[in-house]
Write a protein that holds these residues in place. Structure first.
Motif, PDB file in Angstrom:
ATOM      1  N   ARG A 264       0.820  -1.203   0.000  1.00  9.53           N
ATOM      2  CA  ARG A 264       0.000   0.000   0.000  1.00  9.53           C
ATOM      3  C   ARG A 264       0.858   1.260   0.000  1.00  9.53           C
ATOM      4  NH1 ARG A 264      -5.105   0.324   1.718  1.00  9.53           N
ATOM      5  NH2 ARG A 264      -5.274  -1.767   0.833  1.00  9.53           N
TER       6      ARG A 264
ATOM      7  N   GLU B 216      -7.202   1.107   8.707  1.00 13.22           N
ATOM      8  CA  GLU B 216      -8.200   0.235   8.083  1.00 13.22           C
ATOM      9  C   GLU B 216      -8.789  -0.688   9.141  1.00 13.22           C
ATOM     10  OE1 GLU B 216      -6.171  -0.153   3.631  1.00 13.22           O
ATOM     11  OE2 GLU B 216      -6.187  -1.858   5.007  1.00 13.22           O
TER      12      GLU B 216
ATOM     13  N   ILE C 273      -4.465  -6.337  -2.603  1.00  8.62           N
ATOM     14  CA  ILE C 273      -4.097  -5.365  -1.577  1.00  8.62           C
ATOM     15  C   ILE C 273      -4.443  -3.947  -2.010  1.00  8.62           C
ATOM     16  CG2 ILE C 273      -2.071  -4.225  -0.540  1.00  8.62           C
ATOM     17  CD1 ILE C 273      -0.866  -7.037  -0.246  1.00  8.62           C
ATOM     18  N   ASN C 274      -4.298  -3.658  -3.288  1.00  8.20           N
ATOM     19  CA  ASN C 274      -4.580  -2.318  -3.789  1.00  8.20           C
ATOM     20  C   ASN C 274      -6.067  -2.079  -4.047  1.00  8.20           C
ATOM     21  OD1 ASN C 274      -1.905  -1.378  -3.752  1.00  8.20           O
ATOM     22  ND2 ASN C 274      -1.465  -2.340  -5.721  1.00  8.20           N
TER      23      ASN C 274
ATOM     24  N   SER D  21      -8.994  -3.952   1.808  1.00  7.88           N
ATOM     25  CA  SER D  21      -8.140  -3.707   2.965  1.00  7.88           C
ATOM     26  C   SER D  21      -7.037  -4.752   3.041  1.00  7.88           C
ATOM     27  CB  SER D  21      -8.968  -3.733   4.255  1.00  7.88           C
ATOM     28  OG  SER D  21      -9.405  -5.045   4.546  1.00  7.88           O
ATOM     29  N   VAL D  22      -5.931  -4.366   3.672  1.00  7.57           N
ATOM     30  CA  VAL D  22      -4.793  -5.276   3.831  1.00  7.57           C
ATOM     31  C   VAL D  22      -5.214  -6.539   4.579  1.00  7.57           C
ATOM     32  CG1 VAL D  22      -2.577  -5.547   5.009  1.00  7.57           C
ATOM     33  CG2 VAL D  22      -3.033  -3.479   3.673  1.00  7.57           C
TER      34      VAL D  22
ATOM     35  N   ARG E 293       1.284   4.356  -2.842  1.00 10.45           N
ATOM     36  CA  ARG E 293       1.168   5.773  -2.473  1.00 10.45           C
ATOM     37  C   ARG E 293       2.413   6.560  -2.865  1.00 10.45           C
ATOM     38  NH1 ARG E 293      -1.506   5.659   3.644  1.00 10.45           N
ATOM     39  NH2 ARG E 293      -3.503   4.684   3.050  1.00 10.45           N
TER      40      ARG E 293
ATOM     41  N   LEU F 208      -2.516   2.120   8.591  1.00 10.97           N
ATOM     42  CA  LEU F 208      -3.362   2.592   7.495  1.00 10.97           C
ATOM     43  C   LEU F 208      -4.757   2.990   7.938  1.00 10.97           C
ATOM     44  CD1 LEU F 208      -2.380  -0.144   4.867  1.00 10.97           C
ATOM     45  CD2 LEU F 208      -1.398   2.140   5.126  1.00 10.97           C
TER      46      LEU F 208
END
Length: 292
Positions: A19, A262, A84-85, A88-89, A23, A260
């Motif tokens: 992630r 999340e 992953i993109n 959520s992780v 970014r 993150l």
């Protein structure tokens, strides 16, 4: 035990690095290709210095490693980081950890292996977990998954990883794990390079943050956990190692929340708990199995 636990902890950061790389304007092809290239080069250097015998490999095993690297690890990694993109992780990691379902079914269909009593219990538990992970909106009226293609990629990564496990268990019984890891990662890097075609002209322009992410994922999430896991496996065996590997999705969920921000939805927590419970059931059953 500490080594295997640490390996699972390191693997749990894969999603975080993925992630953060996105970014920081690193493409999927750059991240994956350079990850395995860095990892294979570092591992080759370590073996060259400390144990050159592990660099030797039979010609037939080179072909096996090429197949596992390109058709197994390269595709698996692409699908996992695509997931992953898009989700959520934690969810991506939990989708990956449904792979024991596919391993058990694949072993039964392809090799005629009978399901153990533990697998017969663990499979419906894991499937129930998967239903909660994917059917949460219908069950609890929660927000729908924004990217269904990422979910498909996550499930695809589990299938590819199961293929890798089944194939390597049959074709690499006599090869040293570090030797196998080196050549599989090397061919994975080559396969990823030809598939994703990362722009090599961007390498001189990489920022310090981008370089740190690439080296970090190559060391923290690739070389370190591989060495730690194999070292711990010599002391614990497969049973305990399998149990401790559940640290990976737990780490992914915790780090996704901390780094993150999340958070899993209630249904996803239930589904994740069931998936991990299935892993624990299988691992504990292996541990209690009497020696042959």
């Amino acid at each position: 035990m500490i080594e295997v636990g640490a390996a699972g902890f390191c693997f749990g950061f894969l999603g975080i690095f993925g992630r953060l790389a996105a970014r920081n304007d690193l493409s999927l092809g750059e991240l994956l290709t350079y990850r395995f290239a860095i990892a294979s080069l570092l591992l080759a250097l370590v073996l060259l210095i400390y144990d050159r015998r592990r660099l030797k490999i039979a010609p037939l095993q080179i072909l096996v490693c090429a197949g596992l690297g390109v058709l197994g690890y390269a595709i698996f990694a692409t699908l996992y980081f695509t997931a992953i993109n898009g989700v959520s992780v934690a969810l991506a990691s939990l989708l990956l950890y449904t792979y024991p379902i596919h391993v058990a079914i694949g072993a039964r269909v392809l090799f005629g292996e009978k399901l153990s009593r533990a697998q017969k219990i663990a499979l419906p538990v894991a499937l129930g977990g998967l239903l909660f992970l994917l059917g949460g909106p219908a069950i609890f009226g929660e927000s729908k998954i924004a990217n269904p293609y990422a979910v498909i990629a996550g499930l695809g990564s589990a299938l590819c990883y199961a293929f890798y496990i089944l194939a390597s268990s049959r074709l690499q019984r006599t090869i040293d794990p570090l030797t196998s890891g080196l050549y599989v990662m090397t061919f994975a890097a080559l396969g990823l390079f030809f598939f994703h075609r990362p722009d090599l002209s961007r390498i001189p322009a990489l920022t310090l943050e981008q370089i740190a992410l690439l080296v970090g994922i190559g060391v923290v999430c690739t070389i370190a956990p591989l060495v730690l896991f194999l070292s711990g496996l010599q002391k614990l065996g497969n049973n305990e190692a399998s149990l401790l590997s559940t640290i990976e999705p737990l780490t992914a969920a915790a780090m996704g929340a901390i780094i993150l921000s999340e958070m899993l939805a209630p249904a996803e927590w239930i589904g994740g708990a069931l998936v991990i419970a299935a892993l624990v059931i299988t691992a504990l059953a292996r541990e209690s199995r009497p020696p042959n």
